[in-house]
Design an enzyme around this catalytic site. Structure first.
Site, short mmCIF file in Angstrom:
data_model
loop_
_atom_site.label_atom_id
_atom_site.label_comp_id
_atom_site.label_asym_id
_atom_site.label_seq_id
_atom_site.Cartn_x
_atom_site.Cartn_y
_atom_site.Cartn_z
N GLU A 79 64.81 67.31 38.75
CA GLU A 79 65.38 67.13 37.42
C GLU A 79 66.01 68.42 36.94
OE1 GLU A 79 61.80 65.67 35.53
OE2 GLU A 79 61.29 67.62 34.73
N HIS A 82 59.57 67.18 29.43
CA HIS A 82 58.89 68.15 30.29
C HIS A 82 59.24 69.57 29.83
CE1 HIS A 82 58.71 65.14 33.86
NE2 HIS A 82 57.73 64.97 33.01
#
Lengths: 379, 290
Positions: free
Chosen positions: B210, B248
């Site tokens: 990511e 995150h």
């Protein structure tokens, strides 16, 4: 969490870092009083979480208290990049002989805080890093021992020749370590660190970012959060324990898990749509969270259709289904909802939705294509 | 065959009497994992679910049961302490599920873990599973199937999405590892790629990355230099705005670095087949596995 400059200044001064005097004002009169106390020429600076404050007219030089009041009345209430300015910082205009940069940043690669020090200060350090990386000295610090005295001195020697200035800078560099570790920062920077014509070394501007994971154990730092400087929907989401970021598109997204939420936004784009938000309802099952999520998303008038993408692991899909049904009974969602759910308690979830005359899809691609088409029809 | 966990895994659950710890301990036991001990200070001497002894300390658990792996379900304020304790007790593999561990704590934890010769996975991760053999963490066992594709990922539910596609299409997994979404983590992509390359039970690797940082770029360079097995990759966050933390702690684009575009280019340049959508994993793997 980003801090305002005036808050960052307080943290630096608390560790003894030499900074010019100054004060923060939320009215023109307060700004005037601070300018009068400081005397001479002052700078009035907008306190807002956006770069390019100067270019936007949020930083002004004032030749006295009256002018400071004038500038403050114009800057207060201004919007910079969509964010309202509710406070200004008033500081004396320093005479500058040289400008340097001292930053301390959490580095993922070395897994340590890393100092970045450069004699090319006062400008965008990212630009220096990109174009002339050789002008930046980098030093990873062993967190067990902290910054050692010879390391601080070594960094200071890259900035100055004059021994008195080297020692003054080394002290500030050392104190910045304390700012970083005492506050659980992920970034602490002084830009610029200046020398005055009289030879003094001073920190003129400060920026501190606190690691969000510190806030639970540090209520004193959590209290520094300025909710007036944030997107209202994001504030509401945080209070509801949701991670939400507003975007400009028209497809509302409700997803469990940050990675899947990002992948869902990407898939919306892939099928020609435009996501209206990032929203992660997290791992725990709680119908109330779903209700809150729908309330927050439907407040955005751009949203034309809403997608639920839930992969049940810890999250129970029947809880999500109950949340959707509850929400639609409590208020008018007003736009079509496409529901994709699979995983834990999927059959029960489908039963709950069907009983409320709603349907659920099992496949992510199918659901995204459908919601994108619905948003397009409504737009 | 598998990486990191296998039939020899003897698991101690730190925080076994807590809400999350007890729920997932039951799930891991039901999956067939050898859960040999639990630890909750002050509850030593009790028994969990009538079969698992609870100890006051990890050291006691290791001495009495021969535990060699630990999984941590304690709140963020105690997570760093739990990792130190496991490493000090001689645990070889420590898996920290806890989300929200202060990053500054992790800068001190990591050198300690290394000095004890232990491996840490996480924090803020779903753990790992060797289908049909053992699961350590929270990955739902029912979506996995035994097989020969290794998977490593920075996220949780996105991993489930991809594993689900694999299993439904008859592609089983050797081991699935969630390495976590934080800026400082114990095991990175390269550690997993190296292990999958060495594992005789793995034929290909799926890598789910990511935005944020340079781990994926470094991993791409490693793939190019060291991997003989085919790799298929995905990057989440192509539509993410700059400077915002996307859930995150590690998923943030700073300046012009850490973008999805940059990472996908690095993947392609290293010969990694890049998925445009999660579902593409099936076709890309079939192409490469024949």
């Amino acid at each position: 969490m980003n801090l305002h400059e005036y808050q960052a200044r307080d943290l630096l001064r608390a560790q003894g870092i030499a900074m010019p005097d100054g004060g923060v004002a939320s009215t023109p009169e307060e700004a005037e009083a601070i300018a009068r106390r400081l005397g001479g020429t002052v700078v009035v600076k907008a306190q807002v979480h956006a770069g390019g404050r100067g270019k936007a007219g949020g930083v002004k030089l004032a030749k006295g208290a009256a002018e400071a009041k004038e500038h403050a009345s114009r800057i207060l209430g201004m919007q910079i990049k969509g964010l309202p300015v509710s406070r200004v910082l008033v500081v004396p205009a320093a005479e500058i002989a040289s400008e340097s940069y001292v930053g301390l940043i959490m580095d993922r690669e070395t897994q340590r805080p890393v100092y970045m020090v450069s004699a090319a200060g006062g400008v965008d350090i990212e630009e220096v890093a990109a174009k002339t990386p050789e002008k930046i000295t980098r030093l990873p610090v062993d967190p067990v021992y902290g910054l050692l005295p010879h390391q601080a001195l070594g960094l200071a020697f890259t900035l100055y020749q004059d021994m008195a200035q080297v020692r003054a800078a080394a002290r500030i560099i050392q104190q910045l370590w304390q700012v970083f570790t005492a506050n659980g920062a992920s970034l602490a920077e002084i830009n610029p660190l200046v020398t005055t014509p009289a030879g003094e070394v001073l920190a003129l501007d400060a920026k501190v970012v606190i690691d969000d994971n510190e806030l639970d154990r540090r209520p004193d730092l959590a209290a520094l959060r300025d909710e007036s400087a944030e997107e209202p929907s994001e504030v509401a989401a945080r209070r509801a324990n949701l991670t939400f970021i507003k975007l400009d598109g028209n497809v509302g997204c409700v997803v469990n898990g940050a990675g899947l939420a990002m992948a869902t936004m990407d898939l919306v784009k892939y099928y020609g749509g435009d996501p209206a938000n990032f929203l992660d309802i997290g791992g725990s099952s709680n119908p109330e969270k779903v209700v809150n999520a729908l309330r927050i998303i439907t407040r955005d008038p751009n949203v034309k259709a809403i997608l639920f993408n839930i992969f049940g692991g810890i999250t129970r899909t029947d809880d999500v289904a109950n949340g959707i049904v509850t929400a639609t009974r409590q208020f008018d969602v007003g736009v079509p909802i496409v529901i994709r759910l699979t995983g834990t308690n999927e059959q029960e979830a489908v039963r709950i939705l069907n009983a409320a005359r709603m349907t659920a899809l099992n496949d992510m691609d199918e659901a995204v294509e459908k919601v994108v088409a619905l948003a397009r029809e409504a737009a | 065959m598998s990486i990191f966990i296998d039939a020899g895994t003897r698991l101690v659950v730190q925080g076994i009497t807590g809400r999350d710890g007890s729920f997932h301990a039951r799930q891991m036991i039901a999956y067939g994992t050898q859960v040999v001990a639990g630890v909750t200070p002050g509850k030593g001497g009790q028994t969990f679910e009538g079969s698992v002894p609870v100890f006051n300390t990890v050291a006691d658990a290791v001495r009495e049961t021969g535990a060699n792996t630990s999984v941590i379900y304690v709140p963020p304020s105690g997570a760093a302490g739990a990792i130190y304790e496991a490493a000090d007790a001689g645990i070889a593999l420590i898996v920290c599920i806890t989300e929200g561990v202060p990053v500054l704590d992790m800068t001190r934890v990591m050198p300690y873990v290394r000095s004890r010769g232990a491996r840490l996975i996480g924090p803020n991760c779903p753990g790992l599973i060797t289908p049909g053999v053992a699961k350590v963490g929270i990955i739902p066992g029912n979506i996995c199937a035994p097989g020969r594709v290794g998977l490593v990922s920075r996220s949780g539910t996105l991993t489930y999405e991809v594993v689900n596609h694999l299993t439904r299409n008859g592609i089983g997994q050797s081991t699935c590892v969630g390495i976590g979404g934080d800026p400082i983590i114990g095991t990175n992509f390269i550690d997993c790629l190296r292990a999958f390359e060495a594992d005789a039970g793995t034929d290909a690797v799926v890598m789910m990355g990511e935005i944020g940082g340079t781990d994926e770029q470094n991993a791409a360079a490693f793939v190019k230099a060291h991997l003989t097995k085919p790799v298929v990759g995905f990057i989440a966050g192509q539509t993410a705005p700059k400077g915002r933390r996307m859930g995150h702690a590690g998923a943030i684009i700073s300046g012009s670095s850490g973008t999805a575009e940059e990472k996908m280019e690095a993947f392609a340049a290293a010969g990694i087949a890049v998925m445009k959508r999660p579902v593409d994993v099936v076709a890309l793997l079939r192409d490469r596995l024949g």
